[in-house]
Design an enzyme around this catalytic site. Structure first.
Site, mmCIF file in Angstrom:
data_model
loop_
_atom_site.group_PDB
_atom_site.id
_atom_site.type_symbol
_atom_site.label_atom_id
_atom_site.label_comp_id
_atom_site.label_asym_id
_atom_site.label_seq_id
_atom_site.Cartn_x
_atom_site.Cartn_y
_atom_site.Cartn_z
ATOM 1 N N GLY A 30 -95.192 0.430 10.927
ATOM 2 C CA GLY A 30 -95.843 -0.569 11.966
ATOM 3 C C GLY A 30 -94.981 -0.135 13.387
ATOM 4 N N GLY A 72 -94.447 0.143 4.283
ATOM 5 C CA GLY A 72 -93.925 0.181 2.948
ATOM 6 C C GLY A 72 -94.832 1.064 1.992
ATOM 7 N N ARG A 119 -107.202 0.082 12.527
ATOM 8 C CA ARG A 119 -107.442 0.071 11.282
ATOM 9 C C ARG A 119 -108.790 0.047 10.875
ATOM 10 N NH1 ARG A 119 -102.456 -3.392 8.771
ATOM 11 N NH2 ARG A 119 -100.937 -1.827 8.922
ATOM 12 N N LYS A 176 -84.720 -2.829 9.066
ATOM 13 C CA LYS A 176 -84.734 -3.456 7.626
ATOM 14 C C LYS A 176 -83.958 -2.665 6.328
ATOM 15 C CE LYS A 176 -89.292 -3.508 7.970
ATOM 16 N NZ LYS A 176 -90.636 -3.451 7.790
HETATM 17 P P1 ADP Z 1 -91.101 0.082 10.849
HETATM 18 O O1 ADP Z 1 -92.112 -1.214 11.163
HETATM 19 O O2 ADP Z 1 -91.605 1.333 11.656
HETATM 20 O O3 ADP Z 1 -90.974 0.460 9.599
HETATM 21 P P2 ADP Z 1 -88.593 -1.605 11.161
HETATM 22 O O4 ADP Z 1 -89.700 -2.756 10.736
HETATM 23 O O5 ADP Z 1 -87.858 -1.203 9.882
HETATM 24 O O6 ADP Z 1 -89.532 -0.293 11.441
HETATM 25 O O7 ADP Z 1 -87.708 -1.467 12.560
HETATM 26 C C1 ADP Z 1 -88.160 -2.030 13.704
HETATM 27 C C2 ADP Z 1 -87.387 -2.939 14.357
HETATM 28 O O8 ADP Z 1 -86.130 -2.259 14.397
HETATM 29 C C3 ADP Z 1 -87.675 -3.092 15.706
HETATM 30 O O9 ADP Z 1 -88.301 -4.534 15.863
HETATM 31 C C4 ADP Z 1 -86.559 -2.881 16.688
HETATM 32 O O10 ADP Z 1 -86.400 -3.763 17.643
HETATM 33 C C5 ADP Z 1 -85.596 -2.993 15.598
HETATM 34 N N1 ADP Z 1 -84.416 -2.349 15.839
HETATM 35 C C6 ADP Z 1 -84.042 -0.906 15.922
HETATM 36 N N2 ADP Z 1 -82.782 -0.762 16.304
HETATM 37 C C7 ADP Z 1 -82.133 -1.873 16.553
HETATM 38 C C8 ADP Z 1 -80.793 -2.404 16.691
HETATM 39 N N3 ADP Z 1 -79.764 -1.645 17.084
HETATM 40 N N4 ADP Z 1 -80.500 -3.639 16.649
HETATM 41 C C9 ADP Z 1 -81.276 -4.723 16.094
HETATM 42 N N5 ADP Z 1 -82.488 -4.092 16.057
HETATM 43 C C10 ADP Z 1 -83.106 -2.795 16.092
HETATM 44 MG MG MG Z 2 -91.705 -3.290 11.226
#
Ligand code: ADP
Ligand code: MG
Length: 394
Positions: free
Chosen positions: A350, A373, A36, A197
């Site tokens: 992230g 976000g 960053r 999420k």
């Molecule tokens: P980003 O940071 O890219 O927006 P998120 O924070 O929404 O993504 O999701 C990332 C998390 O989702 C990771 O920590 C990953 O381990 C978790 N994840 C992905 N698939 C599963 C699953 N089937 N069960 C539990 N956790 C999951």
């Molecule tokens: Mg995340």
């Protein structure tokens, strides 16, 4: 309306209150990833070259309105000065007499870094008087913090009430890349949404359905949809109170003739831990004491085929628990599929960025969005306060 950038304004001798996103991961006082900080260099170097006086502001972590010594910005100032090979003076606060004096004495091309703006409760509350004090440190506002552009805080939007705001280069790049997906994506346009999420991302799914040709859902996100289809998901991560919303989204996809792809097989285990025994099952075969932790091999093939004919892709959210070795295969294969797309590809979030880095394909993605976000809200078609507040380009 397109927004004016720092290229549209005379910067010589101007004091620039420049909001950056230096919310970097730290271990103690050590910065573990300076991406960053590096991302802000083009804007800062340009401001320096143009003879501006640069007052940098950022938040770090969640000090919740109190001074937290471990969230002071000294390590950030040090790293920035190394990267720029220039002196970066770190001040002990972001408002007050001492700060004003320091800024008054600045010469063209000089830099100061204000202390963590979230040491003041007024920052996140977008307190008007606090914003006015911050704004008094600049003749113009430069916003290069896309990652916080979806928040109406004092340093991200409030200051623009007092001084004119312009997009920095990083902000401009984000607006252009995400704007392309929002307004004129190549077709077919495929979105891939995963991660954990679900409640946060349902709104994005709904509005993406209006714009994409296909919506691929994987990762933890898919579990709630499979549950809604009547599958027993065992101990998988699910959000049962979102089942209705999931049904509505599936219905909307059918009604509008959009493709909605869900996993047809899953990698399951007793826990998301390294070395645990895993097996591949179909969605109706998830054992009651196991959890779905990755998409299966057949799903990866189907998703890859869909992506192979895409001309624009937006990806947010890993396809599984990619942090743990036996569950990263799906995410890495999807990263490879997206890297090979003949068209414009954007990855945001992230964890998604971490996964793309891990895959080795980061260099083959058209745009890696620095805001999780913020990129989702942008693609959702929402107006982001940190962008809206900037001067419109004539
Ligand atoms: P980003 O940071 O890219 O927006 P998120 O924070 O929404 O993504 O999701 C990332 C998390 O989702 C990771 O920590 C990953 O381990 C978790 N994840 C992905 N698939 C599963 C699953 N089937 N069960 C539990 N956790 C999951
Ligand atoms: Mg995340």
């Amino acid at each position: 309306m397109p927004k004016a950038t720092i290229r549209d304004v005379d910067l010589a001798d101007k004091r620039c209150f420049c909001r950056v996103d230096y919310n970097v991961p730290m271990k103690g006082t050590e910065i573990t990833d300076d991406t960053r900080i590096k991302a802000s260099l083009p804007t800062i170097k340009y401001l320096m070259d143009q003879g501006a006086k640069i007052v940098l502001a950022t938040h770090l972590g969640r000090p919740k309105g109190k001074v937290v010594d471990s969230l002071r910005l000294d390590p950030v100032a040090l790293r920035l000065s190394q990267l720029l090979d220039a002196e970066v003076r770190k001040l002990d606060d972001c408002i007050g007499d001492e700060v004003e004096q320091a800024v008054t004495g600045m010469k063209p091309g000089e830099l100061v870094l204000l202390e963590n703006v979230r040491f003041h409760l007024e920052e996140e509350k977008n307190h008007r008087e606090f914003a006015r004090k911050l704004a008094s440190l600049g003749d113009i506002f430069v916003n290069d913090a896309f990652g916080t552009a979806h928040r109406a805080h004092a340093s991200t939007a409030g200051v623009a009430e007092f001084i004119p705001g312009y997009a920095g280069f990083l902000m401009e790049k984000e607006i252009n890349a995400l704007g392309t997906l929002l307004l004129s994506p190549g077709r077919p346009f495929v979105a891939v949404i995963g991660g954990a999420k679900v409640s946060d991302k349902l709104g994005v799914l709904e509005s993406l359905l209006d714009r994409v040709d296909s919506l691929i859902i994987g990762g933890g996100m898919a579990n709630t949809f499979l549950l809604a289809q009547g599958h027993n998901m065992g101990k998988s991560l699910v959000e049962p109170d979102k089942v209705d919303a999931a049904l509505r989204i599936m219905e909307k996809a059918t009604d509008s003739g959009k493709k909605l792809l869900l996993p047809c097989d899953l990698v399951v285990a007793h826990a998301p831990e390294p070395g645990v025994p895993v097996k591949v099952v179909e969605p109706d075969g998830v054992p009651g004491d196991m959890m779905a932790l990755d998409i299966g091999p057949e799903t990866r093939k189907v998703f890859a085929e869909e992506l192979a004919q895409a001309r624009a892709v937006f990806w947010n959210g890993p396809m599984g628990v990619f942090e743990v070795e036996p569950f990263r295969g799906g995410t890495l294969e999807i990263a490879a599929s997206i890297a090979h797309v003949d068209g414009f590809t954007v990855v945001g979030g992230g964890d998604s960025l971490a996964a793309v880095e891990m895959s080795g394909y980061a260099g083959e993605i058209s745009h890696l969005s620095t805001g999780g976000g913020a990129s989702l809200e942008f693609v959702e078609g929402k107006r982001l306060p940190g962008i809206e507040c900037l001067v419109d380009r004539a």
